[in-house]
Design an enzyme around this catalytic site. Sequence first.
Site, PDB file in Angstrom:
ATOM      1  CG  ASN A  58      -2.137  -0.891   1.025  1.00 13.09           C
ATOM      2  OD1 ASN A  58      -2.574  -1.142  -0.094  1.00 13.09           O
ATOM      3  ND2 ASN A  58      -2.676  -1.395   2.126  1.00 13.09           N
ATOM      4  CG  ASP A 113      -8.428  -1.971  -2.664  1.00 12.29           C
ATOM      5  OD1 ASP A 113      -8.062  -2.311  -1.523  1.00 12.29           O
ATOM      6  OD2 ASP A 113      -9.134  -0.969  -2.882  1.00 12.29           O
ATOM      7  CD  GLU A 161      -2.768  -6.931   6.307  1.00 11.72           C
ATOM      8  OE1 GLU A 161      -1.819  -6.680   7.063  1.00 11.72           O
ATOM      9  OE2 GLU A 161      -3.761  -6.174   6.195  1.00 11.72           O
TER      10      GLU A 161
END
Length: 356
Positions: free
Chosen positions: A98, A107, A133
Amino acid sequence: MTVISSNDSKENRVRTLEMGAMDFMAKPIDEELLVAYVSNRLAYKRELEQAIVIDELTQIYNRKFMESQIKLFIKHHQQNKEHFSIAIIDLDYFKKVNDTYGHLVGDEVLKGFASLVKELKGAEAIACRFGGEEFVILMPRTTKKEAFIFIEKLRTSMEKKIFTANGTSFHVTFSSGIAEATSTNLHPKKMLEEADQALYTAKQLGRNQTIIFDNIAAVEKRKVKIKIVVIDDVYIIRDLITNHFKHLEENEDYMIETLAYPDGISFLEANWYDPECKYIILLDWILPKMDGIEVLSKIREQHASSNVIVSMLTSRVGEEYVMKAFINGADDYIVKPFNVVEVSERIIRLIHQMFL
């Protein structure tokens, strides 16, 4: 609920809806209209049920559905002594994905993993997003050994899966813990706790592996094997760094080995990668025949930062060079000339942050 009545007055319709009915149909009823109406409501019911139990992003089951299914499988085990195993999976260093590529790419990684699970799992296994996650896979009629075989197949497939962002490729691995239903853990919370403890052990041992809860006590505290690779055409730099690490004090958590190459081509052609090891590569930007950025791109085609950290070692300064390095998959940037002690301390910090 739908109310059917010959009293089609406004007052009767209002009263029916106020009492909780979903719809009102007046008699006499056309048969074709009734069939279409029932089909429509059944389709709506299916869509509503799906929305309640399916995770919107990954399109696999959500935590609420997982909790209901664990209770059901435990009940079957109590009644019929059916084997039942669960696995908790955590994507390694997902925060870095991220931070490096953005949440939209993150995503896509989550969706890509979920898609891989759906492709590889058996018909009975149920894949669920546990949160963030983390994922849980429920495996009815499956022993811990059978579960281990499947999760390892999934892990090695995920390790090879290629993700792309900003024109670069990268890999993502996962760690996993497995627990099987026994006479001592027949409660959803207890089974999840055992799987989570096994997952924690997998992370402590270096990540990108699967641990069965029953084996935790037998698993020795293994040292993480770390290889520091110096790729630089200047012999003095290679010698300075490798000699420094050869004389470091032994550490109880990891052991270090050093390798050195004068150029990127000789490094790439060498049989350098060992899946049992973690790597920190100090890569010079300016190299003969193939520059450091090209070498970096070749590394990232095959290896993720979870196993191979690359630090650019260069005299090039400026924001444009730093950005180019990070966009192409570098994890760190060290400017020449440097103090070998400071570089050593920086590498030790990376080891603790990324590998321990």
